[in-house]
Design an enzyme around this catalytic site. Structure first.
Site, short mmCIF file in Angstrom:
data_model
loop_
_atom_site.label_atom_id
_atom_site.label_comp_id
_atom_site.label_asym_id
_atom_site.label_seq_id
_atom_site.Cartn_x
_atom_site.Cartn_y
_atom_site.Cartn_z
N LYS A 1130 0.83 -1.20 0.00
CA LYS A 1130 0.00 0.00 0.00
C LYS A 1130 0.87 1.25 0.00
O LYS A 1130 2.03 1.24 0.43
CB LYS A 1130 -0.92 -0.01 1.21
CG LYS A 1130 -0.20 -0.11 2.55
CD LYS A 1130 -1.18 -0.33 3.69
CE LYS A 1130 -0.46 -0.62 5.00
NZ LYS A 1130 -1.37 -0.99 6.08
N CYS A 1351 -8.08 2.39 16.61
CA CYS A 1351 -8.50 1.68 15.40
C CYS A 1351 -9.73 0.82 15.72
O CYS A 1351 -10.18 0.75 16.86
CB CYS A 1351 -7.36 0.81 14.88
SG CYS A 1351 -7.00 -0.61 15.95
#
Length: 1488
Positions: A1130, A1351
């Site tokens: 990514k 998160c």
């Protein structure tokens, strides 16, 4: 021995055309019919006799027979068969059948011996002869509202006589009867029973009666017979208007009274439906059903005949308030309602409620009590079958709080029970009551359970307590409505036309809460204007003006009600037909649910649905807030009784966490233990389905109810998407899975026998992640290269007995938690470890384990390292299996992690299997498996489209597809809260999908916000996640809804392409509402850069948007920037605008720092490269890194610079090791100067020297701020970015309402919060009022809480090792007392938490970070830079909550006492030596 059935059978035979006998193991009434010697019948034709078994749903056959044959029907049964008969009794009543059910009461107590209770001590009962013990009639009470008339008796003669009366009354009123007798009645008396049916029966039932009954029966249409026994509301016609009206309660009562007169004339034996015995001036009167009155009657006559009376109820249903009150002497001051009750599951018993309600009749009612309202007491007799003694009676007469024999509950019916004051004054704070308060506000009227510490499981706060008061209030408003009606119709009364019109409109709309308020307010205003001239009824209306508002009446109950449905006050509410709402809390956790069927709670919802005319909902606030909201609103709007069953599990432990409650709720809903649904009979009048399922599964009994009433097929027709899940119970789904597994095994065996040679291998893995499973797959490939047949499976998918059938078994097992087996291997190990013998002497095996020798730092924790593989290996040897190799131990601390040991162990395995080294074959080519997958995918297509069509599973089966969908913005996940329970149930994981929406710069329009809000409800789990990367995220999307989700997102002009995957992802941008012009420039740049770096494949549009290729056209795709293998990993880009570093520019692959000209316009950007957060616990080759500043580029050069930076990473990034594939490692491996040179060689312009700038923090600015263009902006605090509704904070609804009227923007912040941007000054007040209404203006948090971020982690993230989003707020709260105590309440301390070390919440630049290591254990990091410029460092490993608090509280105190002016916490802990500063990524793990 003669039984009560002998006499009942004689009466039934004489006056019936059909007799059904229901036999059970303990009762055989059919034998009584066989013993009959007198076969007389009034029709001169012997009735047909049928014997049915109690466990074969006998009443269904009886109901169907009565409906089709229309015969005079008698039933002989015991009372324990009644509960299961409830649905059929309702139907029997609706079809107006002449059915009489003669029931003998059955003891409920498990101890069949008869005892009496004296002063709380049980003692054997001596037979006194002539009178009987008190039977248990709990089951009788359970069916009292089914539409059957109910007669009761307590001696054998009365049982026989009333049986004949019941048969006659059933014929003459076309009403079914239930004739209940005491099981001890037959042998209790020495008197001989007079069986004079041959003379009495013809006098009671004539031929004309039979003809009239059959005419009434024939008028009942087939439509009414098949209907769901819906009772028409008052003022509405019945469903079958052609049929004659059913006999009213008064008509049935009068008919019974008339027949008793006939009986007396024929026999001289006298009975009254309700009869009084005792002195005319008695001040105390007992009230009892006749069936329970003999021993009480005996005790009263023997010792209290002069001063105490007894009301004996023969005809219990229909209940007649008028006749009951007429039976009482007006001198009475105290009424003691006597009932047998096996346990105190409810505060008030059924007969007590009937008696109490009788005194609530209005003054206009003929049943109104003429004397002074007496005190009413409830006397509960607990000894089923025992006799009432004089001691018991004295205890009741002398004390209002008698001990075990009687439970005396004083209730003053003339006194208001409770006040409907605002809930803020109450101690009750459950979420459901908060929701009631929010939804109905000043209309809310709760009659019970307010002034208590809690309503958890409290029978004392049951709904019955306030029922009488509610009946009074409902009646009062009805009388007020009648007063208004008479007033507007009074032509002699001079009323101004506007007032008359307003009163008329109110009366027409009085049942509609909104219209009633609108017209009521209008009337009140007009009355106020004419207040000085009001006379007569208008003055009376004005005095009662509070009645204009339609109240929302609620009663609160607890789950104790469900244990004894027979005595529950639910019956009283739902049979009243009154507009009353009942909320019943169920607090039993799923994991602690009652398994004993004898002590199981009954399904009140199903019971209420069988009434037909009751609104029923089953809700769970921790599962679906919106469903609860809809249910409460619908219950209030429904004109009639409503029952809302509300789940809120209360585990039996101290300090219950919301996470525990959430998990319990999810388990209950997912398994179907607590289905979410709404049943609204009013919808049928509109031609809509009454039943709506709001969850995936239903319980088996609910499914059967829907199937029986043809609702299931209608639901499936209207909602074809839910057909599979709706019609599959847990049991059937498990069975289907079992069939699938067997088929797979058969197919695998066929393949195995298909020609492959060599010894067959069974490869079993235990894996929480993917490493062990990946190695198992590699072994399968290696076996095929060596011409061996092999198959692989999770350990839990085989039984230990299967090992005895295998010759060679290979185990690959990872380590979970504290040396535990992974979830998919635990059941296998549990069985194997318990085995003492297993025929595996011929089985050869090998074990390879995966672990981390440094994962647990303490010496005593060394035992956890690879413990599963060690224990498995030792156990197999102990059982006699033969090892092929030594145990292999993969260690993450080795140079190549587990690969180091694998490279040694795998060749030994093949050698032990007799395989020679491969010649001319490259066994494991050194290539990137992920790159090969991308190439084979045909530009991200793979087999995704085919996988979506597979409706046999909730997942995408192909592993490659689960990786490819990430490029499309999709992650396949499963609910980890449910894994183990579903495994036990034999079900596949609870698969769902997460979809991330690409929102460059985090800017969305109000229309897009409304679209996201709607999509979350329609296709996801009802919540909306604002991510740490300024994106929208949907969770809980089922595969069948996935395509619809993507299409709806694209319809809103947003998309999901490249939100995940090995490409450039969503570009973040500082929302910066203050420098308005600058924000537009940098946001436009972020949007343009995002579009420039977007993948060009058409696969996304083909798969999700159905943009098909032209027929015959081959797929010719290309990626001008990425190529067919895309990026190694990514790639993340952010744009920062000083002085705010809210995007954490140093934590990303590529960063732009906006530099302005002197006039404030955008000059260009400083560029940073090489940042990144991810790492792996225990692997020092992985680490976070802050970016390097490499120079300045102009605005025009910025996009090309970004492209070339990404292409350098494309060409030089590590494609062999994904843990080493980010650009931070590329730069560290080759050096920053090399990177700058390589980048410069690709650019047509020179990168300039970096320009000065300064960051001050990385936080959000909350509340209202004004930009340079005078527009206003409000930053809301959204806890961890989760937009949802809770009873205390309905944020999702509030933001929806704001979006409806907002004309600006919604900006997602990099810290997971939300800015309502570009609000005009003229619109600010309106926005502010909505913020206040929906609690979005709440900003009074500590600086630590406002600067915290987490998160998602559990339950959906597959990588999570510990809680994060669901846990961080509670952990911060534990520190806040110290923070406030030392004066740091408003000081910003950056705190972040992640559930694993991958760093999605950017923890490694936080001043305090918690990184999950195992469930409940976190590594604690300290010393990050306050504005994100410096990495933190590991302080201590694997700390639990108490340890974290113990470490941080003293540190916070020291910081408050010793910090320098302006010194931030991260700087302080470094200065005073608590932690060492981290100067680079490579020194992140250096703790010395």
């Amino acid at each position: 021995m003669v039984s009560s059935f002998d006499n009942l059978a004689q009466a039934a035979f004489a006056s019936s055309e059909a007799i059904f006998s229901i036999n059970s193991p303990s009762s055989h009434p059919s034998r009584a019919i066989d013993r009959l010697s007198d076969k007389y019948t009034i029709s001169n034709t012997s009735p047909a006799v049928t014997t049915l078994q109690a466990n074969a749903d006998p009443f269904q056959k009886i109901q169907e027979s009565a409906a089709t044959k229309k015969e005079l029907t008698s039933v002989l049964a015991t009372s324990d068969s009644l509960l299961a008969a409830i649905p059929h009794l309702f139907k029997t009543a609706s079809q107006r059948s002449a059915v009489v059910v003669h029931v003998e009461t059955k003891e409920r107590d498990s101890d069949s011996s008869t005892t009496q209770h004296i002063n709380g001590t049980a003692a054997p009962t001596k037979s006194t002869g002539g009178h009987n013990g008190v039977p248990s009639y709990a089951d009788l009470m359970a069916v009292r509202q089914t539409g059957f008339a109910v007669l009761t008796s307590d001696n054998a003669q009365a049982a026989f006589d009333l049986a004949l009366v019941a048969q006659a009354a059933a014929v003459q009123t076309s009403t079914p009867f239930l004739n209940a007798v005491n099981s001890a009645a037959a042998g209790a008396s020495d008197k001989k029973i007079v069986l004079d049916h041959q003379r009495v029966a013809p006098a009671l039932i004539s031929e004309q009666d039979l003809i009239a009954h059959r005419e009434r029966q024939s008028a009942v249409s087939e439509i009414s017979l098949s209907s769901l026994y819906l009772k028409p509301q008052e003022g509405q016609p019945a469903a079958d208007s052609a049929a004659p009206a059913a006999a009213s309660a008064e008509e049935v009562y009068n008919k019974v009274e008339e027949l008793l007169d006939v009986l007396q004339k024929q026999t001289g034996r006298s009975y009254r439906p309700i009869e009084y015995q005792g002195p005319a001036n008695a001040k105390t009167v007992f009230v009892s059903l006749a069936i329970g009155s003999s021993s009480l009657d005996h005790a009263l006559k023997a010792h209290h005949a002069k001063d105490v009376g007894l009301v004996k109820i023969h005809l219990y249903r229909p209940w007649s308030e008028r006749h009951f009150l007429q039976a009482l002497p007006t001198s009475v001051e105290r009424v003691i309602v006597f009932e047998q009750s096996p346990a105190a599951h409810t505060a008030w018993t059924p007969l007590f409620l009937d008696v109490s309600a009788s005194f609530h009749a209005s003054a206009d009612d003929k049943a109104a009590w003429a004397g002074k309202v007496p005190k009413i007491l409830s006397a509960r007799f607990r000894g089923s079958g025992a006799e009432v003694t004089d001691a018991d009676v004295k205890a009741a007469l002398t004390s209002e709080h008698a001990k075990p024999t009687f439970v005396i509950n004083p209730h003053f019916v003339a006194q208001s029970v409770s006040s409907a004051s605002s809930l803020q004054e109450s101690d009750v704070d459950t979420p459901y009551i908060q929701m009631l308060n929010q939804v109905f506000q000043d209309r809310l009227n709760i009659e019970n359970g307010l002034k208590t510490d809690s309503v958890w499981g409290s029978a004392q706060q049951s709904p019955e307590f306030g029922y009488g008061s509610l009946v009074t209030k409902v009646s009062a408003r009805a009388r007020f409505a009648e007063l208004v009606s008479k007033t507007v119709q009074d032509s002699n009364l001079k009323i101004a036309e506007p007032l008359r019109k307003a009163l008329t409109q109110w009366h027409l709309n009085r049942s509609d809460s909104k219209l009633a308020k609108r017209h009521g307010d209008e009337v009140i205003a007009l009355l106020q204007e004419a207040k000085d001239s009001l006379v007569g009824s208008l003055a009376e209306i004005s005095a009662q003006s509070s009645q204009f508002a339609k109240p929302s009446h609620w009663l609160i109950g607890a789950d104790a009600w469900a244990f004894d449905i027979a005595n529950s006050g639910v019956h009283h509410v739902i049979s009243s037909n009154a507009d009353i709402n009942l909320l019943i809390l169920d607090t039993e956790p799923y994991t602690a649910r009652t398994q004993n069927p004898e002590n199981r709670k009954k399904d009140i919802g199903l019971y209420a649905m069988n009434y037909g005319s009751v609104f029923v909902a089953s809700v769970a606030v921790y599962s679906s807030y919106s469903q609860v909201l809809h249910a409460l609103i619908e219950a209030d709007q429904y004109q009639g009784p409503s029952v809302v069953l509300a789940y809120l599990p209360r585990p039996d432990e101290e300090n219950v966490s919301p996470i525990t409650v959430l998990k319990e709720t999810k388990l209950a809903v997912d398994t179907g233990y607590w289905p979410l649904y709404r049943w609204n009979p009013a919808l049928e009048e509109k031609g809509e389905e009454a039943f709506r399922l709001d969850s995936e599964r239903i319980k088996l009994d609910l499914q059967q109810f829907l199937e029986r009433e043809n609702h299931l097929s209608l639901i499936i027709q209207q909602n074809p998407d839910v057909a599979r899940t709706l019609t599959h119970s847990i049991e059937s789904e498990a069975k289907a899975r079992d069939v699938a597994l067997k088929k797979k095994a058969k197919d695998d065996f066929a393949k195995l026998m298909g020609g492959l040679g060599g010894p067959p291998l069974l490869i079993l893995f235990g894996s929480d992640g993917s490493n062990a499973e990946g190695l198992a797959k590699r072994l399968v490939k290696g076996a095929k290269l060596r011409n061996l047949s092999a198959r692989y499976s999770a350990m839990d998918d085989v039984s230990i007995e299967d090992l005895t059938l295998e010759k060679h078994v290979i185990f690959v097992v990872s380590t979970a938690g504290q040396g535990e087996f992974p979830v998919n291997a635990r059941e296998f190990w549990k069985a194997l470890s318990a085995a003492t013998e297993l025929g595996v002497s011929e089985t050869k095996f090998s074990v390879f384990g995966l672990g981390d020798s440094h994962y647990w730092p303490r010496e005593e924790d060394a035992i956890f390292y690879n413990r599963p593989s060690k224990e498995l290996n030792a156990k197999l040897i102990e059982l006699g299996a033969q090892p092929l190799t030594d145990l292999g131990l993969g260690n993450d601390q080795d140079a190549d992690a587990f690969e180091t040991a694998w490279a040694v162990w795998e060749p030994l395995l093949w050698t032990s299997l007799g395989c020679k080294p491969l010649e001319g074959v490259v066994e494991e080519p050194k290539k990137s498996a992920d790159d090969a997958m991308k190439i084979d995918s045909n530009y991200l297509r793979g087999t995704i489209a085919e996988g979506l069509l597979d409706d046999t599973t909730g997942q995408l089966r192909a592993e490659a597809d689960t990786k490819l969908t990430k490029f499309h913005g999709i992650y396949q996940q499963d609910d980890r809260d449910l894994r183990e329970e579903r495994k036990k149930q034999g079900l596949e994981k609870a698969f769902s999908f997460m979809v991330r929406v690409r929102v460059p710069g985090g800017v969305a329009t109000p229309a897009q916000w409304l679209a996201m809000d709607s999509i979350s409800d329609v296709t996801a789990n009802g919540t909306l996640k604002l991510t740490t990367r300024q994106a929208f995220q949907f969770h809980g999307i089922l595969k069948r809804n996935l395509k619809k989700n993507i299409q709806l997102i694209n319809k809103s002009l947003l998309d999901t392409i490249a939100a995940c995957g090995d490409v450039n992802r969503n570009i973040m941008c500082n929302p910066n509402p203050h420098q308005s012009d600058l924000h537009k420039q940098v946001n436009d740049f972020a949007t343009d850069l995002s579009a420039h770096l977007l993948p060009k494949t058409s696969a996304y549009r083909e798969i999700w948007l159905d943009q098909k290729l032209v027929k015959g056209e081959a797929v010719v795709d290309h990626e001008p920037l990425y190529g067919p293998t895309y990026l190694p990993r990514k790639f993340k880009i952010v744009v920062a605008v000083p002085p705010s570093n809210d995007v954490d520019v140093y934590a990303h692959d590529l960063g732009y720092i906006a530099i302005t000209n002197k006039d404030g316009s955008l000059a260009g950007f400083n560029v940073t490269v090489g940042g990144g957060m991810g790492m792996t616990h225990g692997n020092k080759k992985t680490y976070p890194r802050v970016a390097d500043l490499i120079g300045f580029v102009t605005t025009e050069q910025a996009i090309e610079t970004g492209e070339k930076v990404m292409l350098v990473q494309r060409d030089f990034g590590d494609r062999m090791n994904r843990k080493h594939a980010r650009m931070k490692y590329t730069i560290d491996d080759r050096g920053i100067e090399w990177f700058k040179t390589e980048l410069q060689s690709r650019l047509p312009f020179q990168i300039q020297e970096a320009r000065p700038f300064k960051f001050l923090d990385n936080a959000d600015r909350y509340g209202w701020t004004q930009g340079q263009d005078k527009m206003w902006h409000y930053c809301c605090y959204i806890e961890n970015g989760r937009v949802k509704d809770t009873p205390a904070e309905p944020h999702k609804t509030g933001l929806r309402e704001i979006a409806k009227i907002h004309n600006g923007e919604f900006r997602l912040t990099p810290n997971q919060h939300l800015i309502i941007a570009n609000v005009k000054a003229s619109e600010k007040a309106h926005i502010q009022s909505l913020l206040e209404q929906y609690k979005l203006d709440k900003l009074n948090y500590t600086g630590a809480m406002l600067n915290s971020m987490a998160c998602v982690a559990f339950p959906t993230c597959s990588l999570a090792m510990a809680e994060s989003e669901r846990y961080l707020p509670s952990l911060v709260q534990l520190l806040e007392s110290t923070i406030e105590e030392v004066g740091l309440r408003d000081d910003a301390i950056t705190i972040r938490m992640t559930g694993c070390p991958n760093g999605c919440a950017r923890p490694y630049v936080a001043e305090i970070a918690f990184v999950g290591k195992a469930f409940g254990a976190y590594n604690v990091y300290l010393g990050g830079g306050h504005h994100g410029q410096r990495l933190n460092k590991l302080y201590k490993e694997s700390l639990t909550e108490p340890e974290i608090v113990a470490e941080l509280k003293p540190m916070i105190r020291r910081y408050a006492a010793e910090r320098l002016d302006g010194e931030h916490f991260g700087d302080f802990v470094i200065r005073v030596g608590i932690i060492k500063a981290t100067l680079s990524g490579k020194t992140f793990h250096d703790l010395s």
